[in-house]
Design an enzyme around this catalytic site. Structure first.
Site, short mmCIF file in Angstrom:
data_model
loop_
_atom_site.label_atom_id
_atom_site.label_comp_id
_atom_site.label_asym_id
_atom_site.label_seq_id
_atom_site.Cartn_x
_atom_site.Cartn_y
_atom_site.Cartn_z
N ARG A 1 4.57 10.47 -10.26
CA ARG A 1 3.18 10.03 -10.14
C ARG A 1 2.47 10.12 -11.48
O ARG A 1 1.47 9.45 -11.69
CB ARG A 1 2.42 10.96 -9.16
CG ARG A 1 2.85 10.85 -7.73
CD ARG A 1 2.18 11.96 -6.91
NE ARG A 1 0.74 11.93 -6.96
CZ ARG A 1 -0.03 11.17 -6.21
NH1 ARG A 1 0.53 10.34 -5.36
NH2 ARG A 1 -1.34 11.22 -6.30
N ARG B 1 2.55 9.65 -22.09
CA ARG B 1 2.16 8.54 -22.98
C ARG B 1 2.32 8.92 -24.44
O ARG B 1 2.06 10.06 -24.81
CB ARG B 1 0.70 8.16 -22.73
CG ARG B 1 0.42 7.76 -21.30
CD ARG B 1 -0.71 6.76 -21.23
NE ARG B 1 -1.00 6.45 -19.84
CZ ARG B 1 -1.96 7.04 -19.13
NH1 ARG B 1 -2.76 7.93 -19.69
NH2 ARG B 1 -2.16 6.71 -17.87
N ARG C 1 1.50 21.15 3.07
CA ARG C 1 0.62 22.09 2.38
C ARG C 1 -0.80 21.74 2.78
O ARG C 1 -1.14 20.57 2.97
CB ARG C 1 0.75 21.96 0.86
CG ARG C 1 2.09 22.36 0.35
CD ARG C 1 2.40 23.82 0.56
NE ARG C 1 1.76 24.65 -0.46
CZ ARG C 1 1.85 25.97 -0.47
NH1 ARG C 1 2.50 26.61 0.49
NH2 ARG C 1 1.27 26.67 -1.43
N ARG D 1 -6.97 23.88 -9.23
CA ARG D 1 -7.90 23.11 -10.06
C ARG D 1 -9.34 23.38 -9.64
O ARG D 1 -9.58 23.91 -8.56
CB ARG D 1 -7.59 21.61 -9.98
CG ARG D 1 -7.58 21.04 -8.57
CD ARG D 1 -7.02 19.61 -8.58
NE ARG D 1 -7.03 19.01 -7.24
CZ ARG D 1 -6.49 17.84 -6.94
NH1 ARG D 1 -5.89 17.12 -7.87
NH2 ARG D 1 -6.55 17.36 -5.72
N GLU E 1 -9.92 25.02 -5.88
CA GLU E 1 -9.02 24.48 -4.86
C GLU E 1 -7.77 25.36 -4.77
O GLU E 1 -7.09 25.58 -5.77
CB GLU E 1 -8.65 23.06 -5.32
CG GLU E 1 -8.33 22.14 -4.19
CD GLU E 1 -8.24 20.70 -4.67
OE1 GLU E 1 -9.20 20.18 -5.26
OE2 GLU E 1 -7.17 20.08 -4.45
N TYR F 1 3.35 11.05 1.18
CA TYR F 1 2.32 11.34 0.17
C TYR F 1 1.76 9.99 -0.28
O TYR F 1 2.36 9.30 -1.07
CB TYR F 1 3.03 12.05 -0.98
CG TYR F 1 2.18 12.68 -2.06
CD1 TYR F 1 0.81 12.53 -2.15
CD2 TYR F 1 2.81 13.48 -3.03
CE1 TYR F 1 0.09 13.15 -3.15
CE2 TYR F 1 2.09 14.10 -4.04
CZ TYR F 1 0.74 13.92 -4.09
OH TYR F 1 0.03 14.54 -5.09
N ASP G 1 -1.57 7.48 -1.61
CA ASP G 1 -2.92 7.36 -2.15
C ASP G 1 -3.73 6.39 -1.27
O ASP G 1 -3.16 5.66 -0.47
CB ASP G 1 -2.87 6.82 -3.58
CG ASP G 1 -2.21 7.80 -4.53
OD1 ASP G 1 -2.25 9.01 -4.24
OD2 ASP G 1 -1.64 7.36 -5.54
N1 UDP Z 1 1.18 18.54 -11.48
C1 UDP Z 1 1.39 19.65 -12.29
N2 UDP Z 1 0.41 20.01 -13.20
C2 UDP Z 1 -0.74 19.33 -13.32
C3 UDP Z 1 -0.96 18.20 -12.51
C4 UDP Z 1 0.02 17.84 -11.60
O1 UDP Z 1 2.41 20.31 -12.18
O2 UDP Z 1 -1.58 19.73 -14.15
C5 UDP Z 1 2.25 18.16 -10.51
C6 UDP Z 1 2.07 18.87 -9.16
O3 UDP Z 1 3.34 19.11 -8.61
C7 UDP Z 1 1.31 17.84 -8.36
C8 UDP Z 1 1.95 16.54 -8.84
O4 UDP Z 1 2.20 16.78 -10.23
O5 UDP Z 1 1.48 18.03 -6.98
C9 UDP Z 1 1.12 15.30 -8.63
O6 UDP Z 1 -0.12 15.47 -9.28
P1 UDP Z 1 -1.42 14.64 -8.89
O7 UDP Z 1 -2.46 14.96 -9.91
O8 UDP Z 1 -1.05 13.23 -8.67
O9 UDP Z 1 -1.80 15.35 -7.51
P2 UDP Z 1 -2.98 15.07 -6.41
O10 UDP Z 1 -4.23 14.70 -7.15
O11 UDP Z 1 -2.45 14.03 -5.47
O12 UDP Z 1 -3.10 16.42 -5.76
#
Ligand code: UDP
Length: 385
Positions: A174, A178, A251, A281, A302, A350, A352
């Site tokens: 996901r 870059r 989860r 986060r 969160e 999962y 979006d």
């Molecule tokens: N992830 C991580 N560190 C970060 C951001 C994301 O390890 O700082 C990993 C984590 O396993 C997460 C996945 O990447 O579940 C997908 O991240 P995304 O930001 O897409 O998650 P969402 O916003 O759907 O919770």
């Protein structure tokens, strides 16, 4: 004769479907939701104290590559442009995410050009892993151990409650890496936030004669299905069958709310990648609507945990045992008559928002076609892979 349809769940799946069916078939539609509000986990409402529009179940940023989906959602309300820029804290320092040239230069204390950074990262990746089979292998293969540990290991362990080795590589896919300074968290062409929140989008979708919404209304398959010509179920698949084979792993997320004056963290989302920090986060929602002015601010820490009996399911884990269970539930569902399953919870994926909306649009087209040509009605909105 006018058909009577029941849709269980008032999230995007249910609302998109209702909107399409009522305009294309001779039908009346009841939508039931067991919660007290419309919109499922995309529900938004204004915070009582600050007036800030809050994404009640965590940050939702609309983004898609499909013009058809973008035009569709924009036909209901106004979306304003919003580019999601996330920062991450790791070992006391703040970095740019997704990993980009700025992150690489900051982290390794370098001044690489794009080509140099690409070359450098290639030397870090573990090339003994030729065909990455899981989240950890995927990360080690592409970015190497240091970046993986700093940004992914701890966060992922907190988020998913297991070793990243046990998770599919698709979760990491996901997030891009870059070799330029582009720090847009998403890669899609169309991205924005609805000015009046997501609930307003769904309110408009179902504001049509023939659609009736009932909130606080619980569905029981045994007693309620027989009353309708067809039922569209968007709730958890295992719940439909009373968890007869056991529970699919999810989860769940919990939030702690805080208030502050002015601006708390300077952006909408800060990730905390260290395992020792208990939350994953912090989302500060006023930054999702930069066109609004608010003196005070509200932010949410969160936390992720295993889904208990009374918790809301958020992220499907899809471990091997879950996938076996899913097969059994899908087989049982295929045997039913006049019930279809669609959306994130009913297909246990999962997804979006744009995936959910696109799939509901496709599914409704299929359903309408099948009705008009007297063909077998589709049971699931997806083919399980
Ligand atoms: N992830 C991580 N560190 C970060 C951001 C994301 O390890 O700082 C990993 C984590 O396993 C997460 C996945 O990447 O579940 C997908 O991240 P995304 O930001 O897409 O998650 P969402 O916003 O759907 O919770």
């Amino acid at each position: 004769m006018t058909a009577r349809y029941l849709i269980i769940g008032s999230g995007f799946s249910g609302c998109v479907l209702a909107n399409s069916l009522v305009q294309n078939l001779d039908c009346k539609i009841d939508i039931w939701d067991e919660r007290a509000h419309l919109g499922g986990n995309c529900h938004t409402s204004r915070d009582e104290e600050t007036g800030v529009m809050v994404h009640r179940y965590g940050p939702h940023i609309f983004n898609t590559d499909k013009k058809e989906i973008w035009d569709f959602v924009n036909s209901f309300v106004e979306f304003k442009p919003y580019v999601h820029r996330v920062k991450a804290q790791s070992k006391g320092k703040t970095y740019s995410l997704p990993i980009n040239l700025f992150t690489i230069n900051q982290f390794f204390n370098k001044n690489f050009s794009p080509a140099e950074a690409r070359e450098f990262l290639a030397t870090l990746g573990d090339k003994s892993i030729t065909d990455p089979q899981n989240f950890e292998e995927q990360a080690l293969h592409f970015i190497g151990a240091d970046l993986y540990k700093a940004f992914f290991y701890g966060y992922t362990k907190k988020q998913w409650g297991c070793e990243p080795k046990a998770l599919p590589a698709s979760i990491l896919k996901r997030i891009p890496v870059r070799f330029n300074y582009d720090d847009n968290y998403h890669t899609h062409s169309y991205t924005g936030i609805p000015v009046d929140g997501y609930t307003a989008v769904m309110e408009k979708m179902i504001d049509l004669p023939g659609i009736e919404l009932s909130l606080n209304k619980k569905f029981t398959a045994k007693t309620d299905v027989g009353e309708y010509d067809h039922v569209f179920y968007t709730g958890p698949l295992d719940a439909y069958f009373d968890y007869c084979y056991g529970r699919l792993g999810y989860r769940t997320v919990t939030f702690e709310k805080f208030y502050a004056e002015g601006d708390y963290q300077g952006l909408s989302q800060m990730n905390y990648c260290d395992e020792e920090v208990p939350y994953t986060r912090i989302a500060e929602h006023k930054h999702f609507t930069p066109w609004e002015q608010h003196d005070k601010t509200v932010y949410f820490k969160e936390f992720s945990k295993e889904t208990g009996k009374d918790d809301l399911p958020y992220y499907p884990k899809r471990l091997e045992a879950d996938k076996e269970l899913l097969k059994k539930y899908r087989k049982k569902a295929e045997e039913l008559e006049s019930v279809s399953f669609l959306g994130r919870l009913a297909t246990y994926r999962y997804m979006d928002m744009h995936h959910v909306i696109g799939e509901a649009m496709e599914f409704s087209k299929k359903f309408i076609l099948s009705m008009n040509s007297n063909e077998t009605l589709p049971v699931f909105s997806n083919i399980e892979q």
